[in-house]
Design a protein around this motif. Structure first.
Motif, short mmCIF file in Angstrom:
data_model
loop_
_atom_site.label_atom_id
_atom_site.label_comp_id
_atom_site.label_asym_id
_atom_site.label_seq_id
_atom_site.Cartn_x
_atom_site.Cartn_y
_atom_site.Cartn_z
N GLY A 25 0.82 -1.22 0.00
CA GLY A 25 0.00 0.00 0.00
C GLY A 25 0.85 1.26 0.00
O GLY A 25 0.59 2.21 -0.76
N ILE A 26 1.88 1.28 0.83
CA ILE A 26 2.74 2.46 0.91
C ILE A 26 3.53 2.65 -0.38
O ILE A 26 3.62 3.76 -0.91
CB ILE A 26 3.67 2.37 2.13
CG1 ILE A 26 2.83 2.38 3.42
CG2 ILE A 26 4.67 3.52 2.14
CD1 ILE A 26 3.60 1.99 4.66
N ALA A 27 4.09 1.55 -0.91
CA ALA A 27 4.87 1.65 -2.14
C ALA A 27 4.00 2.04 -3.33
O ALA A 27 4.43 2.80 -4.20
CB ALA A 27 5.58 0.33 -2.42
N THR A 28 2.76 1.57 -3.35
CA THR A 28 1.83 1.97 -4.42
C THR A 28 1.58 3.47 -4.38
O THR A 28 1.62 4.14 -5.41
CB THR A 28 0.50 1.20 -4.29
OG1 THR A 28 0.77 -0.20 -4.39
CG2 THR A 28 -0.49 1.60 -5.36
N ARG A 29 1.34 3.98 -3.20
CA ARG A 29 1.15 5.43 -3.04
C ARG A 29 2.40 6.19 -3.46
O ARG A 29 2.33 7.22 -4.14
CB ARG A 29 0.79 5.74 -1.58
CG ARG A 29 0.65 7.21 -1.28
CD ARG A 29 -0.58 7.80 -1.90
NE ARG A 29 -0.67 9.21 -1.52
CZ ARG A 29 -1.36 10.10 -2.18
NH1 ARG A 29 -2.05 9.75 -3.24
NH2 ARG A 29 -1.39 11.35 -1.79
N HIS A 30 3.57 5.67 -3.10
CA HIS A 30 4.84 6.32 -3.42
C HIS A 30 5.07 6.35 -4.93
O HIS A 30 5.46 7.38 -5.49
CB HIS A 30 5.97 5.58 -2.72
CG HIS A 30 7.21 6.38 -2.56
ND1 HIS A 30 8.21 5.99 -1.73
CD2 HIS A 30 7.63 7.55 -3.11
CE1 HIS A 30 9.20 6.88 -1.78
NE2 HIS A 30 8.86 7.83 -2.61
N VAL A 31 4.82 5.23 -5.59
CA VAL A 31 4.97 5.18 -7.06
C VAL A 31 3.99 6.14 -7.72
O VAL A 31 4.33 6.82 -8.69
CB VAL A 31 4.79 3.73 -7.58
CG1 VAL A 31 4.69 3.69 -9.09
CG2 VAL A 31 5.93 2.85 -7.09
N TYR A 32 2.77 6.23 -7.18
CA TYR A 32 1.78 7.16 -7.72
C TYR A 32 2.29 8.60 -7.60
O TYR A 32 2.21 9.38 -8.56
CB TYR A 32 0.45 7.00 -7.00
CG TYR A 32 -0.53 8.12 -7.30
CD1 TYR A 32 -1.16 8.19 -8.53
CD2 TYR A 32 -0.77 9.12 -6.37
CE1 TYR A 32 -2.04 9.22 -8.82
CE2 TYR A 32 -1.64 10.15 -6.65
CZ TYR A 32 -2.27 10.20 -7.87
OH TYR A 32 -3.13 11.23 -8.15
N ILE A 33 2.81 8.96 -6.44
CA ILE A 33 3.32 10.33 -6.23
C ILE A 33 4.48 10.60 -7.19
O ILE A 33 4.58 11.69 -7.76
CB ILE A 33 3.73 10.55 -4.76
CG1 ILE A 33 2.47 10.61 -3.89
CG2 ILE A 33 4.54 11.82 -4.59
CD1 ILE A 33 2.75 10.61 -2.41
N GLN A 34 5.34 9.60 -7.39
CA GLN A 34 6.46 9.80 -8.31
C GLN A 34 6.01 9.93 -9.76
O GLN A 34 6.73 10.50 -10.57
CB GLN A 34 7.45 8.63 -8.19
CG GLN A 34 8.24 8.66 -6.91
CD GLN A 34 9.23 7.53 -6.82
OE1 GLN A 34 9.09 6.48 -7.43
NE2 GLN A 34 10.27 7.73 -6.01
N SER A 35 4.83 9.41 -10.07
CA SER A 35 4.36 9.49 -11.45
C SER A 35 3.60 10.77 -11.76
O SER A 35 3.25 11.02 -12.92
CB SER A 35 3.46 8.29 -11.76
OG SER A 35 2.23 8.40 -11.05
N LEU A 36 3.35 11.61 -10.74
CA LEU A 36 2.62 12.85 -10.96
C LEU A 36 3.46 13.84 -11.78
O LEU A 36 4.68 13.90 -11.62
CB LEU A 36 2.25 13.50 -9.63
CG LEU A 36 1.19 12.79 -8.79
CD1 LEU A 36 1.06 13.46 -7.43
CD2 LEU A 36 -0.14 12.76 -9.50
N PRO A 37 2.81 14.64 -12.63
CA PRO A 37 3.55 15.68 -13.35
C PRO A 37 4.15 16.68 -12.37
O PRO A 37 3.60 16.91 -11.29
CB PRO A 37 2.48 16.35 -14.22
CG PRO A 37 1.34 15.40 -14.27
CD PRO A 37 1.41 14.58 -13.02
N PRO A 38 5.29 17.29 -12.71
CA PRO A 38 6.01 18.17 -11.78
C PRO A 38 5.16 19.26 -11.13
O PRO A 38 5.33 19.55 -9.96
CB PRO A 38 7.11 18.77 -12.64
CG PRO A 38 7.34 17.77 -13.71
CD PRO A 38 6.01 17.14 -13.98
N GLY A 39 4.23 19.86 -11.83
CA GLY A 39 3.45 20.95 -11.26
C GLY A 39 2.38 20.52 -10.29
O GLY A 39 1.83 21.34 -9.55
N THR A 40 2.04 19.24 -10.25
CA THR A 40 0.93 18.78 -9.41
C THR A 40 1.38 18.11 -8.12
O THR A 40 0.55 17.70 -7.32
CB THR A 40 0.06 17.78 -10.19
OG1 THR A 40 0.86 16.66 -10.57
CG2 THR A 40 -0.55 18.42 -11.43
#
Length: 181
Positions: A91-106
């Motif tokens: 769960g934590i790693a999924t959230r982390h990968v999601y945050i890393q995949s966000l565009p720089p401005g968001t």
């Protein structure tokens, strides 16, 4: 005729698999410390939480190996424990990968350090703030085969959890290699 089973070999398979799962978790934690101390990669708050999750998974594997249940119900209880422990780093790693995949401005801006938050806020508030992620969690410092460290934690945790559940859930007569008729 008397039915022969390889009951001890099946429990040996479970125990060996559980010890291997523990060793893999210990290896993941050792690499995380190596990356922090030798490679000088500062872990973000989500990285620290992933370490706790991997440690919990390792403890579940170690308990299953040390207890070494000889009956299927006991082994299945450890399968459930391993499955639940797997949910934490996944769960934590999924959230982390999601945050890393966000565009720089968001990506949310960087917040306070984890040490400061633990001193000032109650634990549940710290968890809530860390899980919302900050700018430091979006930064990718290290990759292997194009995947970041949280992505590897996600893959490894899923794999370990799956192997642990299968090894502990299956009854002795269901193991395709270790049975006689």
């Amino acid at each position: 005729t008397r039915k022969r089973t390889l009951f001890p070999y099946t429990t040996l398979f479970r125990s060996t698999t559980n010890l291997a799962g523990f060793a893999a978790c210990a290896g993941m934690l050792a690499f995380a410390l190596y990356a922090e101390k030798v490679m000088k990669l500062d872990p973000c708050p989500l990285c620290m939480f992933e370490r706790v999750g991997v440690a919990l998974l390792g403890i579940a594997f170690l308990l299953a190996a040390l207890h070494h249940p000889r009956r299927t119900p006991g082994a299945r209880a450890y399968a459930v424990l391993i499955a639940l422990a797997t949910l934490v780093p996944v769960g934590i790693a999924t959230r982390h990968v999601y945050i890393q995949s966000l565009p720089p401005g968001t990506v949310p801006s960087c917040g306070a350090t984890l040490d400061y938050m633990l001193e000032v806020f109650p634990l549940l508030e710290v968890v809530r703030q860390v899980m919302t992620g900050g700018g430091e969690c979006a930064k990718i410092d290290w990759t292997l085969l194009g995947l970041s460290m949280p992505a590897w934690v996600l893959i490894a945790s899923l794999g370990l959890g799956l192997v642990g559940v299968i090894a502990n859930w299956r009854g002795e007569s269901q193991h395709p290699i270790l049975r006689f008729r």
